[in-house]
Write a protein that holds these residues in place. Structure first.
Motif, PDB file in Angstrom:
ATOM      1  N   GLN A  52     -12.330   9.121   1.361  1.00 16.42           N
ATOM      2  CA  GLN A  52     -10.938   9.436   1.022  1.00 16.42           C
ATOM      3  C   GLN A  52     -10.537  10.832   1.468  1.00 16.42           C
ATOM      4  OE1 GLN A  52     -10.051   8.406  -3.011  1.00 16.42           O
ATOM      5  NE2 GLN A  52      -7.931   9.083  -2.910  1.00 16.42           N
ATOM      6  N   SER A  53     -11.493  11.744   1.520  1.00 17.10           N
ATOM      7  CA  SER A  53     -11.181  13.119   1.913  1.00 17.10           C
ATOM      8  C   SER A  53     -10.533  13.181   3.292  1.00 17.10           C
ATOM      9  CB  SER A  53     -12.450  13.977   1.902  1.00 17.10           C
ATOM     10  OG  SER A  53     -12.190  15.259   2.422  1.00 17.10           O
ATOM     11  N   THR A  54     -11.173  12.589   4.293  1.00 18.77           N
ATOM     12  CA  THR A  54     -10.617  12.675   5.642  1.00 18.77           C
ATOM     13  C   THR A  54      -9.374  11.802   5.784  1.00 18.77           C
ATOM     14  OG1 THR A  54     -12.147  10.957   6.451  1.00 18.77           O
ATOM     15  CG2 THR A  54     -12.823  13.263   6.706  1.00 18.77           C
ATOM     16  N   THR A  55      -9.283  10.727   4.991  1.00 18.72           N
ATOM     17  CA  THR A  55      -8.064   9.914   5.018  1.00 18.72           C
ATOM     18  C   THR A  55      -6.864  10.771   4.653  1.00 18.72           C
ATOM     19  OG1 THR A  55      -9.313   7.958   4.331  1.00 18.72           O
ATOM     20  CG2 THR A  55      -6.926   7.862   4.100  1.00 18.72           C
ATOM     21  N   GLU A  56      -6.947  11.469   3.538  1.00 18.15           N
ATOM     22  CA  GLU A  56      -5.807  12.244   3.070  1.00 18.15           C
ATOM     23  C   GLU A  56      -5.578  13.490   3.913  1.00 18.15           C
ATOM     24  OE1 GLU A  56      -5.485  10.731  -1.533  1.00 18.15           O
ATOM     25  OE2 GLU A  56      -6.553  12.617  -1.174  1.00 18.15           O
ATOM     26  N   ILE A  57      -6.623  14.030   4.524  1.00 13.56           N
ATOM     27  CA  ILE A  57      -6.421  15.142   5.448  1.00 13.56           C
ATOM     28  C   ILE A  57      -5.614  14.688   6.660  1.00 13.56           C
ATOM     29  CG2 ILE A  57      -7.583  16.676   7.090  1.00 13.56           C
ATOM     30  CD1 ILE A  57      -9.803  17.010   5.001  1.00 13.56           C
ATOM     31  N   LEU A  58      -5.983  13.544   7.230  1.00  9.79           N
ATOM     32  CA  LEU A  58      -5.235  13.046   8.397  1.00  9.79           C
ATOM     33  C   LEU A  58      -3.794  12.723   8.018  1.00  9.79           C
ATOM     34  CD1 LEU A  58      -7.844  10.792  10.255  1.00  9.79           C
ATOM     35  CD2 LEU A  58      -7.204  13.164  10.715  1.00  9.79           C
ATOM     36  N   TYR A  59      -3.592  12.161   6.840  1.00  7.63           N
ATOM     37  CA  TYR A  59      -2.216  11.908   6.390  1.00  7.63           C
ATOM     38  C   TYR A  59      -1.457  13.231   6.252  1.00  7.63           C
ATOM     39  CZ  TYR A  59      -3.490   7.067   5.072  1.00  7.63           C
ATOM     40  OH  TYR A  59      -3.892   5.753   5.080  1.00  7.63           O
ATOM     41  N   ALA A  60      -2.105  14.238   5.673  1.00  2.06           N
ATOM     42  CA  ALA A  60      -1.454  15.533   5.466  1.00  2.06           C
ATOM     43  C   ALA A  60      -1.133  16.223   6.786  1.00  2.06           C
ATOM     44  CB  ALA A  60      -2.345  16.435   4.607  1.00  2.06           C
ATOM     45  N   LEU A  61      -1.870  15.885   7.831  1.00  2.00           N
ATOM     46  CA  LEU A  61      -1.605  16.436   9.172  1.00  2.00           C
ATOM     47  C   LEU A  61      -0.544  15.628   9.917  1.00  2.00           C
ATOM     48  CD1 LEU A  61      -5.276  17.242  10.301  1.00  2.00           C
ATOM     49  CD2 LEU A  61      -3.500  18.882   9.637  1.00  2.00           C
ATOM     50  N   GLY A  62       0.021  14.626   9.255  1.00  2.00           N
ATOM     51  CA  GLY A  62       1.052  13.809   9.884  1.00  2.00           C
ATOM     52  C   GLY A  62       0.506  12.807  10.875  1.00  2.00           C
ATOM     53  N   LEU A  63      -0.746  12.389  10.681  1.00  2.00           N
ATOM     54  CA  LEU A  63      -1.421  11.515  11.648  1.00  2.00           C
ATOM     55  C   LEU A  63      -1.628  10.100  11.116  1.00  2.00           C
ATOM     56  CD1 LEU A  63      -4.066  14.151  12.791  1.00  2.00           C
ATOM     57  CD2 LEU A  63      -2.060  13.400  14.089  1.00  2.00           C
ATOM     58  N   GLY A  64      -0.819   9.695  10.152  1.00  2.00           N
ATOM     59  CA  GLY A  64      -0.977   8.374   9.567  1.00  2.00           C
ATOM     60  C   GLY A  64      -0.895   7.239  10.567  1.00  2.00           C
ATOM     61  N   GLU A  65      -0.077   7.388  11.593  1.00  2.59           N
ATOM     62  CA  GLU A  65       0.067   6.317  12.580  1.00  2.59           C
ATOM     63  C   GLU A  65      -1.188   6.124  13.409  1.00  2.59           C
ATOM     64  OE1 GLU A  65       3.500   6.857  14.982  1.00  2.59           O
ATOM     65  OE2 GLU A  65       4.919   6.585  13.324  1.00  2.59           O
ATOM     66  N   GLN A  66      -2.026   7.138  13.471  1.00  2.35           N
ATOM     67  CA  GLN A  66      -3.278   7.022  14.229  1.00  2.35           C
ATOM     68  C   GLN A  66      -4.404   6.412  13.404  1.00  2.35           C
ATOM     69  OE1 GLN A  66      -1.239   9.571  14.480  1.00  2.35           O
ATOM     70  NE2 GLN A  66      -0.938  10.023  16.633  1.00  2.35           N
ATOM     71  N   VAL A  67      -4.240   6.330  12.079  1.00  6.45           N
ATOM     72  CA  VAL A  67      -5.281   5.782  11.211  1.00  6.45           C
ATOM     73  C   VAL A  67      -5.123   4.262  11.162  1.00  6.45           C
ATOM     74  CG1 VAL A  67      -6.293   5.788   8.903  1.00  6.45           C
ATOM     75  CG2 VAL A  67      -5.304   7.900   9.839  1.00  6.45           C
ATOM     76  N   VAL A  68      -6.176   3.543  11.575  1.00  7.92           N
ATOM     77  CA  VAL A  68      -6.094   2.080  11.643  1.00  7.92           C
ATOM     78  C   VAL A  68      -6.980   1.398  10.605  1.00  7.92           C
ATOM     79  CG1 VAL A  68      -5.454   2.077  14.083  1.00  7.92           C
ATOM     80  CG2 VAL A  68      -7.885   1.998  13.445  1.00  7.92           C
ATOM     81  N   GLY A  69      -7.711   2.173   9.820  1.00  9.82           N
ATOM     82  CA  GLY A  69      -8.544   1.595   8.774  1.00  9.82           C
ATOM     83  C   GLY A  69      -9.095   2.680   7.875  1.00  9.82           C
ATOM     84  N   THR A  70      -9.192   2.396   6.563  1.00  8.50           N
ATOM     85  CA  THR A  70      -9.731   3.362   5.606  1.00  8.50           C
ATOM     86  C   THR A  70     -10.792   2.691   4.742  1.00  8.50           C
ATOM     87  OG1 THR A  70      -8.182   2.897   3.794  1.00  8.50           O
ATOM     88  CG2 THR A  70      -7.454   4.462   5.489  1.00  8.50           C
TER      89      THR A  70
END
Length: 339
Positions: A52-70
């Motif tokens: 969850q740590s890196t999930t929320e970091i990527l979201y906080a960096l505005g990179l949600g569209e690049q995340v395809v699975g958590t």
């Protein structure tokens, strides 16, 4: 209570360290990560997060569209990320399979723990991903001054430092050419960290105040997994002027209740989570045990009602750890141990 010199220095450092440079990333990018040399020809277009740590970091960096699975979730996603998270497939609440991760065709896999992706990784080794051309990034907080081969969750040789978390944010922003977003996030976290540490001055707790962090237990009455001397909870206790009653240097050692009751902490902080791997994952189950067991119900923190709750994920190296430090400072302000 006056801040110890190293606490004051930490607060000043958090205020005055400049944010990461907001220049564009120059590719090809090469960097070292937990003993592995990484090379990126361009920003990864598809990422899978294991933790969850890196999930929320990527979201906080505005990179949600690049995340395809958590995967690997302890608590619901932060409210500000609910919309973006709803568009991303959750591969597993806990540990995903190697096959499910690879099936998402990621260009990057990020991991919070080496025990998920590492030498003995339960999902895979880093080499297994690298052999398929998939880059991996493990948060520096899980390998800096830490031996993951010793103890259930590893053993730290030095106290956790938020600089390890901030390095992870900086490098993930650099990898994704999101340095401006990274600088803004770091500035916010450093400012909030410094404010929480400064608030510790006004707590006026006795200098010998003690605490215990209880994460979970294999069975409700069995020896609990509690925070050791060097992890994130230990960092929080150091900033707030609390002594840890657990002496082990393991990240999350298992310690008997007779020993913990004898140590008799002034405060007990319980992990709150939605995960249900163990019976004691339940916050209410932990509370009920403390209040009814003939040994634990005699502990000062239990008798005096000094039991606090904290999101489980905040007890790990994550942006939530900074938020939790703020909340814990606020919660402790409601107690007067001088009477």
């Amino acid at each position: 209570m006056k801040l110890k010199p190293f606490l004051l220095a930490s607060a000043m450092h958090a205020l005055f360290v400049p944010p990461a440079a907001a220049d564009q990333t120059q590719y090809p990018l090469q960097l070292e990560n937990c003993g592995h040399e990484l090379r990126f020809e361009a920003a990864p277009a598809r990422a899978v997060t294991i933790g969850q740590s890196t999930t929320e970091i990527l979201y906080a960096l505005g990179l949600g569209e690049q995340v395809v699975g958590t995967s690997v979730w302890f608590n619901p996603v932060l409210p500000e990320f609910e919309a973006v998270n709803a568009q991303v497939e959750r591969l597993a609440d806990n540990d995903p399979s190697f096959e499910s991760v690879v099936a998402k065709r990621p260009e990057l896999v990020t991991a919070m723990y080496e025990w998920h992706v590492g030498p003995e990784g339960i999902v895979a080794s880093r080499e297994m991903f690298h052999d398929l051309g998939v880059a991996t990034y493990v948060m520096p907080s899980d390998c800096a001054s830490k031996d993951n081969s010793v103890g259930l969750d590893g053993t730290r040789s030095e106290l956790f430092d938020t600089a390890q978390l901030y390095r992870g944010i900086t490098e993930l922003a650099l990898i994704h050419d999101a340095q401006a977003q990274g600088a803004a996030l770091l500035n916010d976290l450093r400012t909030r960290e410094a404010a929480a540490i400064a608030k510790a001055e006004s707590l006026d707790l006795p200098s010998d105040s003690t605490a215990l962090f209880w994460f979970s237990s294999p069975e409700i009455a069995s020896d609990p997994y509690v925070a050791g001397q060097q992890g994130v909870p230990a960092y929080m206790m150091a900033q707030l002027g609390l002594d840890n009653v657990v002496q082990s240097r393991e990240e999350w050692p298992s310690v008997g209740w007779e020993t913990l009751a004898k140590a008799d902490p002034d405060f007990i902080i319980l992990a709150e989570m939605e995960r249900r791997r163990f019976p004691a994952d339940s916050l209410e189950a932990k509370r009920q045990f403390l209040e009814t067991d003939p040994v634990t119900r005699e502990m000062t923190a239990v008798r005096e009602g000094r039991i606090l709750a904290m999101q489980a994920h905040a007890m790990d190296p994550s942006i939530r750890a900074i938020y939790a430090l703020e909340k814990l400072a606020d919660d402790l302000a409601g107690f007067d141990l001088t009477q």
